[in-house]
Design a protein around this motif. Structure first.
Motif, mmCIF file in Angstrom:
data_model
loop_
_atom_site.group_PDB
_atom_site.id
_atom_site.type_symbol
_atom_site.label_atom_id
_atom_site.label_comp_id
_atom_site.label_asym_id
_atom_site.label_seq_id
_atom_site.Cartn_x
_atom_site.Cartn_y
_atom_site.Cartn_z
ATOM 1 N N VAL A 69 0.870 -1.174 0.000
ATOM 2 C CA VAL A 69 0.000 0.000 0.000
ATOM 3 C C VAL A 69 0.909 1.226 0.000
ATOM 4 O O VAL A 69 2.138 1.103 -0.004
ATOM 5 C CB VAL A 69 -0.901 0.034 1.262
ATOM 6 C CG1 VAL A 69 -1.798 -1.182 1.327
ATOM 7 C CG2 VAL A 69 -0.066 0.142 2.544
ATOM 8 N N LEU A 70 0.299 2.393 -0.033
ATOM 9 C CA LEU A 70 1.085 3.602 0.188
ATOM 10 C C LEU A 70 0.280 4.544 1.061
ATOM 11 O O LEU A 70 -0.858 4.887 0.738
ATOM 12 C CB LEU A 70 1.457 4.291 -1.130
ATOM 13 C CG LEU A 70 2.673 5.207 -0.989
ATOM 14 C CD1 LEU A 70 3.965 4.410 -0.961
ATOM 15 C CD2 LEU A 70 2.711 6.238 -2.100
ATOM 16 N N MET A 71 0.880 4.922 2.165
ATOM 17 C CA MET A 71 0.228 5.855 3.073
ATOM 18 C C MET A 71 0.859 7.227 2.885
ATOM 19 O O MET A 71 1.982 7.338 2.401
ATOM 20 C CB MET A 71 0.383 5.348 4.502
ATOM 21 C CG MET A 71 -0.385 4.043 4.707
ATOM 22 S SD MET A 71 -0.217 3.333 6.362
ATOM 23 C CE MET A 71 1.174 2.235 6.127
ATOM 24 N N PRO A 72 0.143 8.276 3.240
ATOM 25 C CA PRO A 72 0.674 9.617 2.965
ATOM 26 C C PRO A 72 1.883 9.956 3.848
ATOM 27 O O PRO A 72 2.040 9.409 4.932
ATOM 28 C CB PRO A 72 -0.502 10.537 3.297
ATOM 29 C CG PRO A 72 -1.383 9.754 4.201
ATOM 30 C CD PRO A 72 -1.203 8.317 3.831
ATOM 31 N N THR A 73 2.730 10.849 3.354
ATOM 32 C CA THR A 73 3.830 11.350 4.182
ATOM 33 C C THR A 73 3.290 12.328 5.218
ATOM 34 O O THR A 73 3.763 12.357 6.347
ATOM 35 C CB THR A 73 4.906 12.059 3.332
ATOM 36 O OG1 THR A 73 4.316 13.180 2.666
ATOM 37 C CG2 THR A 73 5.510 11.115 2.303
ATOM 38 N N ILE A 74 2.317 13.155 4.807
ATOM 39 C CA ILE A 74 1.767 14.156 5.736
ATOM 40 C C ILE A 74 0.546 13.566 6.428
ATOM 41 O O ILE A 74 -0.416 13.171 5.777
ATOM 42 C CB ILE A 74 1.383 15.450 4.987
ATOM 43 C CG1 ILE A 74 2.626 16.049 4.314
ATOM 44 C CG2 ILE A 74 0.749 16.465 5.943
ATOM 45 C CD1 ILE A 74 3.713 16.492 5.269
ATOM 46 N N GLN A 75 0.630 13.520 7.740
ATOM 47 C CA GLN A 75 -0.424 12.896 8.529
ATOM 48 C C GLN A 75 -1.129 13.925 9.407
ATOM 49 O O GLN A 75 -0.561 14.959 9.740
ATOM 50 C CB GLN A 75 0.173 11.816 9.448
ATOM 51 C CG GLN A 75 1.016 10.784 8.743
ATOM 52 C CD GLN A 75 1.605 9.762 9.719
ATOM 53 O OE1 GLN A 75 1.311 9.784 10.912
ATOM 54 N NE2 GLN A 75 2.424 8.871 9.203
ATOM 55 N N SER A 76 -2.340 13.566 9.778
ATOM 56 C CA SER A 76 -3.078 14.388 10.715
ATOM 57 C C SER A 76 -2.610 14.096 12.138
ATOM 58 O O SER A 76 -2.392 12.947 12.509
ATOM 59 C CB SER A 76 -4.569 14.062 10.574
ATOM 60 O OG SER A 76 -5.249 14.476 11.726
ATOM 61 N N TYR A 106 4.958 15.270 9.471
ATOM 62 C CA TYR A 106 5.563 14.427 8.445
ATOM 63 C C TYR A 106 5.843 13.097 9.136
ATOM 64 O O TYR A 106 6.609 13.052 10.104
ATOM 65 C CB TYR A 106 6.857 15.056 7.931
ATOM 66 C CG TYR A 106 7.341 14.511 6.596
ATOM 67 C CD1 TYR A 106 7.619 13.157 6.417
ATOM 68 C CD2 TYR A 106 7.527 15.354 5.508
ATOM 69 C CE1 TYR A 106 8.068 12.678 5.195
ATOM 70 C CE2 TYR A 106 7.980 14.876 4.275
ATOM 71 C CZ TYR A 106 8.241 13.533 4.131
ATOM 72 O OH TYR A 106 8.693 13.048 2.926
ATOM 73 N N VAL A 113 -1.585 5.532 11.337
ATOM 74 C CA VAL A 113 -2.304 5.626 10.061
ATOM 75 C C VAL A 113 -2.816 4.259 9.635
ATOM 76 O O VAL A 113 -3.961 4.104 9.203
ATOM 77 C CB VAL A 113 -1.389 6.231 8.975
ATOM 78 C CG1 VAL A 113 -2.110 6.253 7.630
ATOM 79 C CG2 VAL A 113 -0.971 7.639 9.360
ATOM 80 N N HIS A 136 8.345 3.805 1.393
ATOM 81 C CA HIS A 136 8.029 5.220 1.224
ATOM 82 C C HIS A 136 8.988 6.078 2.054
ATOM 83 O O HIS A 136 9.681 5.572 2.927
ATOM 84 C CB HIS A 136 6.581 5.454 1.652
ATOM 85 C CG HIS A 136 5.947 6.655 1.016
ATOM 86 N ND1 HIS A 136 6.535 7.360 -0.002
ATOM 87 C CD2 HIS A 136 4.745 7.261 1.242
ATOM 88 C CE1 HIS A 136 5.716 8.348 -0.363
ATOM 89 N NE2 HIS A 136 4.641 8.320 0.372
ATOM 90 N N TRP A 137 8.969 7.361 1.776
ATOM 91 C CA TRP A 137 9.865 8.310 2.433
ATOM 92 C C TRP A 137 9.308 8.737 3.772
ATOM 93 O O TRP A 137 8.117 8.999 3.903
ATOM 94 C CB TRP A 137 10.122 9.498 1.504
ATOM 95 C CG TRP A 137 10.886 9.021 0.308
ATOM 96 C CD1 TRP A 137 10.342 8.494 -0.833
ATOM 97 C CD2 TRP A 137 12.307 8.928 0.161
ATOM 98 N NE1 TRP A 137 11.371 8.080 -1.675
ATOM 99 C CE2 TRP A 137 12.567 8.341 -1.093
ATOM 100 C CE3 TRP A 137 13.385 9.276 0.975
ATOM 101 C CZ2 TRP A 137 13.862 8.097 -1.559
ATOM 102 C CZ3 TRP A 137 14.671 9.046 0.513
ATOM 103 C CH2 TRP A 137 14.901 8.466 -0.747
#
Lengths: 436, 436
Positions: A69-76, A106, A113, A136-137
């Motif tokens: 999968v890919l999760m976002p770099t910017i998280q809440s 970040y 997540v 991912h980064w």
């Protein structure tokens, strides 16, 4: 790729900013350039190797049943408040406020997540086990980033997260990753030893670090010699019982010098040798540490709600490039294992001004490419010495050297980068030597 | 992949948050889940398609002579002060302060970073032309993110940057990207029309947008019908003169409704039709806008310093998934073009409880996998209707349907997702139908 067109800014001088050999060689070989402290640009050669390393990690994750999968770099920040980590996590977390004044960050890691994905999408024990991974980064705002990609702020990581109905099942997920890790590092030509580890800020009660052995490694390790000889598991049945494999690897002594002091501690059993190593992976079982506060529950077989048991598993993908170089280099430069080498063959035209020599090299280049051999062709109008030095520095496993004399005799010289061994080969046998 | 093990949370209901069909279908097909406004998690099915789209973009960039790099997501603000854009760029730029109080930002675009790489590593005109691309995540803090991946805040983009000695050479770099873009979108089953564009905040005096035609597209376009029939260039020689191809495509009328109003403007020549479209790419030549203030110069053939001419070229990679779905769907769900389909074949076991049927399906699944066919196997214990609905929703190009009656007769049913056409095939002919 023709070197005359390749964006490959090699350096003759050693950059003063670099303290360790992998950092020096990655800069000198034109693989990376620093953008800011602990933040790097990956140039074509470096990015090519990074993608090869990434692909090996991916293939072994897929084989072990994890799903990408890919999760976002910017998280809440909200999720981190739910898990209780937002205030605990220190200054390494890069905190951000968006244009609407919302707290974001970040991601330094993705337990929150992925737990949120799980709780919103999985309802039944029938969907377990689940294991989601991403490559991912991440960003960790290290106070003193150093050693190039070994301790950067922005870095590429493989992280995954397993979800199971019970601690017993979670142990099976853990074992799958344990074995997948053994295979992953071995495929990169590395000797990686699992060592029992502290669970640290992620928590939990079962954890191993994977330490790659390298003479120039960052920390001292003590390892039973038998571990160094142990063959890597092949043809693994990931649906089968992996506990015997894990037991085999964990029953022998292995510890970092933080955990074992030969001056003070009792001498372990076995033929223990002292070596140096670099941590490249870390696996954890942490039970319900996140699933409980965040409400990640499924309906169990008997209809009751069950809080799922989780584990997380990390590999420092960009860090691995540094580790591979620390483990495999000499005074002339990098020595890439073939599995991650940017190119398999470095074709050197000793005399770019010579029409016959250039024609022979051009033909060889075309034929090697057509046969699917990855070849870097030094077609530049440079001195032979500079070409040898660059090809050694870059570390391509095989050099095919073609000069006017060889062309007249129908011969190419083949050099093995690792052993330095040289041999001659008829020009018309070069392609079949490397194809397939 | 067996559906019983796949992390694929499809939805029967249409989520209320989604206003456009691609957003609805990506949520319903279990491709994405929102993490925060304009920020998405990519689940296994969605990420699989994203990687296929990315790979087509990569192959066409490589073919056109661009070289892949990776620049950091987190950039230093200093470079943007040099170019003069730091204060000009509005609230869309996510501004960050690190632990040492340094101004950083999450890159919305990379002209400054790549110009810095160039000026630090290239000294001579002999290293030109240079064209560096990356496929990486960007962040733009949209005030009102919407339409799923079509207007997100964190999004995947292919961006590249060309460096040339003169405006004339830069035009050649521009043309290479123009042609590569035509090929890239066509390979995804899209009809993309280049249209003259404003150069906007990036600046410059030569620019085209590439607009994909889709009935549900975001904006109106007017296009000469002849453009819609034009064949895509094949076997392109990127070292040759591409101006004739570019002229052929730009000589016919094509404009968005922002640029052409049939009520007011003069009627263009040609058979102009009205359609709807989605912007998926944008290419610019902008001369020395960044190279001059940032000092990106090379030594020219006569020994003088020359400020390089630059262009930049973008493709919205994650946005493309939305565009493909807008262009290719029906009431039942997504219809993937084969080139980007997550799987080629959806194998449906109509009766998971039937031993003979399951044995036949398991064997077919193993044989298709062994033959290199990408197959999603619905082995779940579900009603046939639910299986048909899910497979239609996911949009796999070919369905292979096997039930107890078919097994008794030695027959599978084949359904083409796009045409709905059904045919029968002997079970032992299924693998060869799809292999190679």
């Amino acid at each position: 790729m023709r070197l005359s067109r390749y964006f490959l800014p090699t350096l003759k001088e050693t950059p003063s900013e670099a303290q360790i050999v992998s950092h020096r060689l990655m800069l000198r070989a034109g693989m990376i350039r620093q953008h800011a402290a602990g933040i790097y640009n990956w140039l074509p050669l470096g990015y090519r190797v990074l993608r090869k390393v990434e692909q090996i990690v991916r293939e072994e994750q897929d084989a072990a049943g994890a799903q990408e999968v890919l999760m976002p770099t910017i998280q809440s920040a909200d999720l981190w408040r739910e898990s209780g980590r937002y205030d605990d996590y220190g200054k390494e977390m890069l905190r951000i406020t968006d244009r609407h004044g919302r707290d974001m960050l970040y991601g330094p890691t993705h337990e929150e997540v992925v737990t949120d994905i799980f709780r919103n999408n999985v309802r039944s024990y029938k969907n377990l086990p689940a294991n989601l991974y991403q490559i991912h980064w991440k960003f960790r705002d290290e106070v003193r980033p150093r050693f190039g990609v070994m301790r950067g702020r922005e870095f590429l990581m493989k992280d995954n997260y397993s979800f199971d109905l019970s601690k017993e099942d979670a142990r099976k997920s853990y074992n799958r990753m344990f074995v997948a890790y053994l295979r992953t590092f071995a495929r990169m030509g590395l000797k990686a030893i699992p060592m029992q580890a502290d669970t640290g800020p992620i928590g939990g009660d079962l954890s191993h670090e994977f330490i790659v052995l390298a003479e120039t490694g960052e920390s001292g390790v003590y390892v039973d010699n038998a571990l160094l000889q142990k063959p890597i598991p092949e043809n693994v049945d990931y649906d089968g019982d992996l506990q015997p494999i894990v037991d085999e690897w964990t029953s022998l002594f292995a510890a970092t010098d933080e955990k074992y002091d030969p001056e003070k501690d009792e001498k372990p059993a076995g033929d223990v040798v002292n070596a140096r190593g670099i941590e490249v992976g870390h696996i954890f079982y942490f039970g319900t540490k996140y699933s409980k506060p965040m409400g990640a529950v499924v309906t169990g077989p008997d209809g009751d709600e069950v809080v799922v048991h989780m584990g997380s598993y990390g590999i420092g993908v960009s860090r691995l490039l540094g580790a591979i170089i620390e483990a495999s280099h000499d005074d002339a430069g990098i020595i890439w294992p073939e599995s991650v080498a940017p190119y398999t063959v470095g074709l050197i035209n000793l005399k770019a001004g010579d029409a016959a020599c250039t024609k022979t090299c051009d033909d060889l280049y075309a034929a090697l490419n057509a046969a699917g051999v990855e070849v870097l062709y030094d077609d530049r109008d440079e001195r032979a010495g500079a070409k040898f030095a660059d090809m050694d520095l870059i570390g391509v496993p095989w050099q095919v050297i073609v000069g006017p004399k060889g062309v007249a005799a129908g011969i190419a010289e083949i050099k093995n980068r690792k052993t330095g061994e040289r041999s001659e080969l008829p020009l018309d046998a070069v392609v079949s030597r490397f194809a397939g």
